[in-house]
Design a protein around this motif. Structure first.
Motif, mmCIF file in Angstrom:
data_model
loop_
_atom_site.group_PDB
_atom_site.id
_atom_site.type_symbol
_atom_site.label_atom_id
_atom_site.label_comp_id
_atom_site.label_asym_id
_atom_site.label_seq_id
_atom_site.Cartn_x
_atom_site.Cartn_y
_atom_site.Cartn_z
ATOM 1 N N ILE A 265 0.843 -1.196 0.000
ATOM 2 C CA ILE A 265 0.000 0.000 0.000
ATOM 3 C C ILE A 265 0.880 1.248 0.000
ATOM 4 O O ILE A 265 0.646 2.205 -0.741
ATOM 5 N N ALA A 266 1.907 1.215 0.840
ATOM 6 C CA ALA A 266 2.829 2.357 0.926
ATOM 7 C C ALA A 266 3.602 2.539 -0.377
ATOM 8 O O ALA A 266 3.863 3.666 -0.810
ATOM 9 N N LEU A 267 3.971 1.422 -0.997
ATOM 10 C CA LEU A 267 4.717 1.498 -2.257
ATOM 11 C C LEU A 267 3.846 2.050 -3.372
ATOM 12 O O LEU A 267 4.316 2.849 -4.204
ATOM 13 N N TYR A 268 2.575 1.679 -3.385
ATOM 14 C CA TYR A 268 1.684 2.116 -4.458
ATOM 15 C C TYR A 268 1.207 3.556 -4.271
ATOM 16 O O TYR A 268 1.319 4.381 -5.177
ATOM 17 N N ALA A 269 0.646 3.833 -3.091
ATOM 18 C CA ALA A 269 -0.025 5.122 -2.894
ATOM 19 C C ALA A 269 0.908 6.321 -3.029
ATOM 20 O O ALA A 269 0.773 7.105 -3.975
ATOM 21 N N PRO A 270 1.880 6.482 -2.145
ATOM 22 C CA PRO A 270 2.727 7.670 -2.319
ATOM 23 C C PRO A 270 3.846 7.506 -3.343
ATOM 24 O O PRO A 270 4.062 8.383 -4.182
ATOM 25 N N ILE A 271 4.543 6.372 -3.306
ATOM 26 C CA ILE A 271 5.765 6.233 -4.112
ATOM 27 C C ILE A 271 5.440 6.078 -5.598
ATOM 28 O O ILE A 271 5.915 6.853 -6.446
ATOM 29 N N TYR A 272 4.654 5.059 -5.947
ATOM 30 C CA TYR A 272 4.323 4.845 -7.356
ATOM 31 C C TYR A 272 3.504 6.015 -7.908
ATOM 32 O O TYR A 272 3.785 6.525 -9.001
ATOM 33 N N THR A 273 2.503 6.443 -7.171
ATOM 34 C CA THR A 273 1.622 7.515 -7.652
ATOM 35 C C THR A 273 2.398 8.795 -7.946
ATOM 36 O O THR A 273 2.208 9.428 -8.992
ATOM 37 N N LEU A 274 3.273 9.181 -7.036
ATOM 38 C CA LEU A 274 4.035 10.422 -7.234
ATOM 39 C C LEU A 274 5.122 10.255 -8.292
ATOM 40 O O LEU A 274 5.472 11.214 -8.981
#
Length: 286
Positions: free
Chosen positions: A60-69
């Motif tokens: 979730i942390a990898l997708y939401a902030p990291i991948y999205t940004l």
């Protein structure tokens, strides 16, 4: 989507989502995201194990902030997203008691990771103008000729082709998986080649549509041909059903028909065992 509301409004394929249209407010979406994320992590913690929980919450942390940004800043976002997509099947394996270093786990993660490149590069090529309007740094957006996009699709299709061969070489699956895997990957490579020759949206769509049935076929065949079903300790209803399916498939297997006529250079394992047992019996009688 909370982080991309303004960008989604600029794109045809996302402007009608609930957040861009205002049907759902940012605060409402944030509460829903926090609640479902917390609930999901709690369920994993209570019903699986710490490793699976860590993978789920970490994803979730990898997708939401990291991948999205990262989509706004670098083409490497696709590789980050591929990691995100590869983690769920790994979670399934660890939740069932497996290890991260089990061959099956590595196969599942690698399959999902590699598959996402022909799948997503084909999709993003079709919608490259839309992604450009949203300000997303996808490879096709920065690739006007399509040469890099086509090369990446072909490269990762070749990498995918190695998986059935590797799994058979290390004894994880039987040889028929390598044969059927070559047929699947041969078709994917054929479509990749067509796109390399003519970088049209039509050819990109064909790769995308191929990827939709390719993955379930590959994983289904992997399950069917996995040698774990031969382990007598795994007796059960599901095991018996799989064995029944495999037995039924032998009726249509070209290899079995060729072997029955003693024309196959690679003897069947079961036949070898029977022949060896017969030889041992003859030796004892002598």
């Amino acid at each position: 989507q909370v982080l991309e509301v303004d960008r989604d409004r600029k794109m045809k394929r996302t402007r009608h989502r609930p957040l861009p249209t205002g049907e759902v407010s940012v605060s409402q979406a944030s509460v829903l995201a926090a609640a479902t994320g917390t609930l999901g992590g709690t369920v994993l913690y209570l019903t699986t194990d710490p490793l699976t929980t860590l993978l789920g919450v970490g994803n979730i942390a990898l997708y939401a902030p990291i991948y999205t940004l990262s989509k706004q800043n670098t083409e490497w976002n696709t590789w980050v997203g591929a990691i995100v997509g590869a983690i769920p099947p790994v979670m399934g394996w660890t939740a069932s008691g497996g290890s991260l270093m089990d061959p099956e786990c590595l196969f599942l993660g690698s399959s999902l990771f590699l598959w996402q490149f022909p799948h997503f590069f084909a999709l993003s090529w079709m919608h490259r103008k839309d992604y450009a309007l949203g300000g997303f740094q996808m490879v096709p957006v920065n690739d006007p000729t399509g040469e890099r996009t086509a090369a990446l699709i072909t490269r990762y299709s070749i990498f995918l082709s190695a998986l059935p061969l590797a799994s058979t070489a290390i004894g994880m699956t039987n040889p028929m998986f390598a044969v059927e895997g070559c047929l699947l990957n041969g078709y994917l490579l054929y479509k990749s080649r067509k796109f390399h020759q003519d970088k049209s949206n039509q050819n990109a769509r064909k790769i995308f549509l191929t990827s939709l049935w390719y993955l379930p076929c590959l994983l289904g065949l992997f399950i069917l041909h996995n040698k774990n079903w031969d382990d007598e300790e795994r007796a059960g209803v599901l095991t018996e059903k799989v064995k029944s399916m495999k037995h039924k498939g032998l009726e249509y297997c070209v290899h079995e028909k060729v072997e029955a006529k003693d024309m196959c250079p690679v003897p069947h394992k079961k036949k070898d065992t029977v022949d060896q047992g017969k030889a041992d019996g003859d030796t004892k009688q002598q």
